[in-house]
Motif scaffolding. Structure first.
Motif, PDB file in Angstrom:
ATOM      1  N   VAL A   1       0.855  -1.187   0.000  1.00  0.00           N
ATOM      2  CA  VAL A   1       0.000   0.000   0.000  1.00  0.00           C
ATOM      3  C   VAL A   1       0.891   1.236   0.000  1.00  0.00           C
ATOM      4  CG1 VAL A   1      -1.815   1.275   1.193  1.00  0.00           C
ATOM      5  CG2 VAL A   1      -1.771  -1.239   1.285  1.00  0.00           C
ATOM      6  N   PHE A   2       0.892   1.950  -1.116  1.00  0.00           N
ATOM      7  CA  PHE A   2       1.617   3.217  -1.181  1.00  0.00           C
ATOM      8  C   PHE A   2       0.687   4.289  -0.612  1.00  0.00           C
ATOM      9  CE2 PHE A   2       3.813   0.656  -4.304  1.00  0.00           C
ATOM     10  CZ  PHE A   2       5.137   0.997  -4.109  1.00  0.00           C
TER      11      PHE A   2
ATOM     12  N   ILE B   1      -5.019  -2.298  -7.665  1.00  0.00           N
ATOM     13  CA  ILE B   1      -6.477  -2.490  -7.594  1.00  0.00           C
ATOM     14  C   ILE B   1      -7.173  -1.163  -7.311  1.00  0.00           C
ATOM     15  CG2 ILE B   1      -6.219  -4.877  -6.833  1.00  0.00           C
ATOM     16  CD1 ILE B   1      -6.997  -3.953  -4.010  1.00  0.00           C
ATOM     17  N   GLY B   2      -6.392  -0.083  -7.315  1.00  0.00           N
ATOM     18  CA  GLY B   2      -6.985   1.237  -7.172  1.00  0.00           C
ATOM     19  C   GLY B   2      -6.644   1.910  -5.858  1.00  0.00           C
ATOM     20  N   GLY B   3      -7.532   2.838  -5.464  1.00  0.00           N
ATOM     21  CA  GLY B   3      -7.321   3.600  -4.247  1.00  0.00           C
ATOM     22  C   GLY B   3      -8.397   3.329  -3.227  1.00  0.00           C
ATOM     23  N   SER B   4      -8.654   4.309  -2.389  1.00  0.00           N
ATOM     24  CA  SER B   4      -9.605   4.147  -1.289  1.00  0.00           C
ATOM     25  C   SER B   4     -11.018   3.888  -1.786  1.00  0.00           C
ATOM     26  CB  SER B   4      -9.580   5.397  -0.398  1.00  0.00           C
ATOM     27  OG  SER B   4     -10.493   5.276   0.656  1.00  0.00           O
ATOM     28  N   ASP B   5     -11.467   4.670  -2.756  1.00  0.00           N
ATOM     29  CA  ASP B   5     -12.831   4.501  -3.273  1.00  0.00           C
ATOM     30  C   ASP B   5     -13.010   3.138  -3.931  1.00  0.00           C
ATOM     31  OD1 ASP B   5     -13.469   7.012  -2.375  1.00  0.00           O
ATOM     32  OD2 ASP B   5     -13.206   7.996  -4.325  1.00  0.00           O
ATOM     33  N   ASP B   6     -11.999   2.696  -4.668  1.00  0.00           N
ATOM     34  CA  ASP B   6     -12.067   1.387  -5.326  1.00  0.00           C
ATOM     35  C   ASP B   6     -12.112   0.271  -4.286  1.00  0.00           C
ATOM     36  OD1 ASP B   6     -11.557   2.282  -8.221  1.00  0.00           O
ATOM     37  OD2 ASP B   6      -9.821   3.097  -7.171  1.00  0.00           O
ATOM     38  N   LEU B   7     -11.318   0.425  -3.245  1.00  0.00           N
ATOM     39  CA  LEU B   7     -11.281  -0.574  -2.179  1.00  0.00           C
ATOM     40  C   LEU B   7     -12.639  -0.666  -1.481  1.00  0.00           C
ATOM     41  CD1 LEU B   7      -9.045  -2.417  -0.876  1.00  0.00           C
ATOM     42  CD2 LEU B   7      -8.912  -0.700   0.942  1.00  0.00           C
ATOM     43  N   ASN B   8     -13.216   0.497  -1.191  1.00  0.00           N
ATOM     44  CA  ASN B   8     -14.510   0.528  -0.504  1.00  0.00           C
ATOM     45  C   ASN B   8     -15.619  -0.051  -1.381  1.00  0.00           C
ATOM     46  OD1 ASN B   8     -15.987   1.533   1.951  1.00  0.00           O
ATOM     47  ND2 ASN B   8     -17.122   2.663   0.371  1.00  0.00           N
TER      48      ASN B   8
ATOM     49  N   THR C   1       2.636   6.735 -11.197  1.00  0.00           N
ATOM     50  CA  THR C   1       1.769   7.332 -12.224  1.00  0.00           C
ATOM     51  C   THR C   1       1.972   6.643 -13.561  1.00  0.00           C
ATOM     52  OG1 THR C   1       1.824   9.478 -11.110  1.00  0.00           O
ATOM     53  CG2 THR C   1       1.169   9.462 -13.425  1.00  0.00           C
ATOM     54  N   ARG C   2       3.238   6.375 -13.900  1.00  0.00           N
ATOM     55  CA  ARG C   2       3.531   5.716 -15.178  1.00  0.00           C
ATOM     56  C   ARG C   2       3.177   4.234 -15.144  1.00  0.00           C
ATOM     57  NH1 ARG C   2       8.068   2.992 -16.746  1.00  0.00           N
ATOM     58  NH2 ARG C   2       9.411   3.934 -15.156  1.00  0.00           N
ATOM     59  N   LEU C   3       3.517   3.547 -14.063  1.00  0.00           N
ATOM     60  CA  LEU C   3       3.369   2.093 -14.011  1.00  0.00           C
ATOM     61  C   LEU C   3       1.936   1.635 -13.753  1.00  0.00           C
ATOM     62  CD1 LEU C   3       6.576   1.234 -11.943  1.00  0.00           C
ATOM     63  CD2 LEU C   3       6.235   0.932 -14.405  1.00  0.00           C
ATOM     64  N   THR C   4       1.139   2.459 -13.070  1.00  0.00           N
ATOM     65  CA  THR C   4      -0.223   2.032 -12.702  1.00  0.00           C
ATOM     66  C   THR C   4      -1.315   2.949 -13.238  1.00  0.00           C
ATOM     67  OG1 THR C   4      -0.309   3.283 -10.624  1.00  0.00           O
ATOM     68  CG2 THR C   4       0.745   1.126 -10.553  1.00  0.00           C
ATOM     69  N   SER C   5      -0.911   4.039 -13.883  1.00  0.00           N
ATOM     70  CA  SER C   5      -1.876   5.029 -14.401  1.00  0.00           C
ATOM     71  C   SER C   5      -2.676   5.666 -13.270  1.00  0.00           C
ATOM     72  CB  SER C   5      -2.829   4.391 -15.435  1.00  0.00           C
ATOM     73  OG  SER C   5      -2.108   3.869 -16.524  1.00  0.00           O
ATOM     74  N   ARG C   6      -2.097   5.705 -12.089  1.00  0.00           N
ATOM     75  CA  ARG C   6      -2.704   6.368 -10.937  1.00  0.00           C
ATOM     76  C   ARG C   6      -1.686   7.323 -10.330  1.00  0.00           C
ATOM     77  NH1 ARG C   6      -7.365   4.902  -8.783  1.00  0.00           N
ATOM     78  NH2 ARG C   6      -6.770   5.939  -6.847  1.00  0.00           N
ATOM     79  N   SER C   7      -2.107   8.563 -10.134  1.00  0.00           N
ATOM     80  CA  SER C   7      -1.203   9.573  -9.580  1.00  0.00           C
ATOM     81  C   SER C   7      -1.580   9.970  -8.160  1.00  0.00           C
ATOM     82  CB  SER C   7      -1.189  10.813 -10.471  1.00  0.00           C
ATOM     83  OG  SER C   7      -2.492  11.370 -10.576  1.00  0.00           O
TER      84      SER C   7
ATOM     85  N   ASN D   1      -2.334   4.010  -3.275  1.00  0.00           N
ATOM     86  CA  ASN D   1      -2.259   3.181  -4.472  1.00  0.00           C
ATOM     87  C   ASN D   1      -1.960   1.765  -3.973  1.00  0.00           C
ATOM     88  OD1 ASN D   1      -1.888   2.040  -6.997  1.00  0.00           O
ATOM     89  ND2 ASN D   1      -0.748   3.803  -7.789  1.00  0.00           N
ATOM     90  N   ILE D   2      -2.938   0.878  -4.125  1.00  0.00           N
ATOM     91  CA  ILE D   2      -2.848  -0.459  -3.520  1.00  0.00           C
ATOM     92  C   ILE D   2      -2.458  -1.481  -4.581  1.00  0.00           C
ATOM     93  CG2 ILE D   2      -4.110  -2.210  -2.207  1.00  0.00           C
ATOM     94  CD1 ILE D   2      -6.024   0.138  -1.391  1.00  0.00           C
ATOM     95  N   ILE D   3      -1.317  -2.107  -4.372  1.00  0.00           N
ATOM     96  CA  ILE D   3      -0.777  -3.082  -5.323  1.00  0.00           C
ATOM     97  C   ILE D   3      -0.946  -4.486  -4.757  1.00  0.00           C
ATOM     98  CG2 ILE D   3       1.212  -3.728  -6.708  1.00  0.00           C
ATOM     99  CD1 ILE D   3       0.306  -0.872  -7.190  1.00  0.00           C
ATOM    100  N   VAL D   4      -1.624  -5.349  -5.496  1.00  0.00           N
ATOM    101  CA  VAL D   4      -1.802  -6.745  -5.101  1.00  0.00           C
ATOM    102  C   VAL D   4      -1.205  -7.639  -6.184  1.00  0.00           C
ATOM    103  CG1 VAL D   4      -3.462  -8.569  -4.559  1.00  0.00           C
ATOM    104  CG2 VAL D   4      -3.884  -6.228  -3.776  1.00  0.00           C
TER     105      VAL D   4
END
Length: 231
Positions: free
Chosen positions: A139-140, A201-208, A183-189, A193-196
């Motif tokens: 979890v970044f 798999i996204g951020g807080s909203d995606d997790l929820n 940002t480059r590797l996951t398209s999320r800035s 940023n949760i890496i499994v």
């Protein structure tokens, strides 16, 4: 009339079989359209003969070249995100200075895996497998970010085994470089940023969202986690 010597008959048969063999080879390449020629190294007029040592050397060179090519392709399959995970999960605190002190390092462009492990000899396929086993979730996060806090609180409810590896990016010297890499590797800035298993798999909203629709627990179990929390 004296009989034809047997040696003469054998010689004629040998010549006949040789001609037939050569003719068969010619017809094969002619009908299949396959072109064939001697390797350039064998065309060298300076070579007096092709000794057994020459043959062994040529075969070994071909095998080594083939194995080297396969190794490069094999290593190339490992996603660069594993290089970053290798860096941030290292026990040496000096790792956070690697990207900062590297000259001409551009995190917005793909870089070689050796950038993440300077001075190390890493077999990246094996390392990626090890990271998936030891740190299946990274979890970044940022300590002051409300979304990061929300995501970490939700993850605590699942009581995952092994526990997620949390990297507080804002406490690192290479925070700017890590943000650009993610940002480059996951398209999320944004954070978290949760890496499994090497995939975001996204951020807080995606997790929820995954939690509310009941698929988050299944996702964790499929990734190899034990879910001990009552969720």
């Amino acid at each position: 009339m004296s009989p034809i010597p047997s040696t003469s008959i054998r010689r004629r048969r040998f010549l006949l079989y040789t001609v037939l063999a050569l003719l068969s080879v010619f017809l094969f390449f002619h009908t299949t359209g396959i072109s064939w020629e001697l390797p350039s190294i064998l065309k060298d007029s300076n070579l007096p003969s092709l000794s057994r040592a020459n043959i062994v050397s040529l075969v070994k060179f071909k095998q080594d070249s083939s194995q080297g090519s396969q190794k490069s392709k094999f290593d190339a399959k490992v996603d660069e995100i594993y290089g970053l995970i290798h860096l941030v999960t290292g026990e040496d605190e000096e790792n956070q200075h690697v990207l900062v002190n590297m000259r001409e390092f551009d995190p917005t462009e793909p870089v070689g895996m050796d950038v993440y492990a300077p001075g190390e000899v890493v077999h990246w396929q094996e390392e990626a497998e090890r990271l998936d086993e030891v740190y299946p979730m990274v979890v970044f996060s940022k300590t002051f970010c409300p979304y990061s806090k929300k995501a970490k609180k939700l993850l605590e409810k699942y009581e995952l085994v092994p526990q997620p590896m949390v990297v507080e990016v804002d406490l690192r010297d290479d925070a700017t470089q890590i943000k650009a890499l993610l940002t480059r590797l996951t398209s999320r800035s944004t954070f978290p940023n949760i890496i499994v298993l090497g995939e975001s798999i996204g951020g807080s909203d995606d997790l929820n969202r995954l939690h509310e629709n009941g698929s988050l627990k299944k996702l964790f179990e499929k990734a190899g986690f034990e879910v001990e929390g009552d969720v």
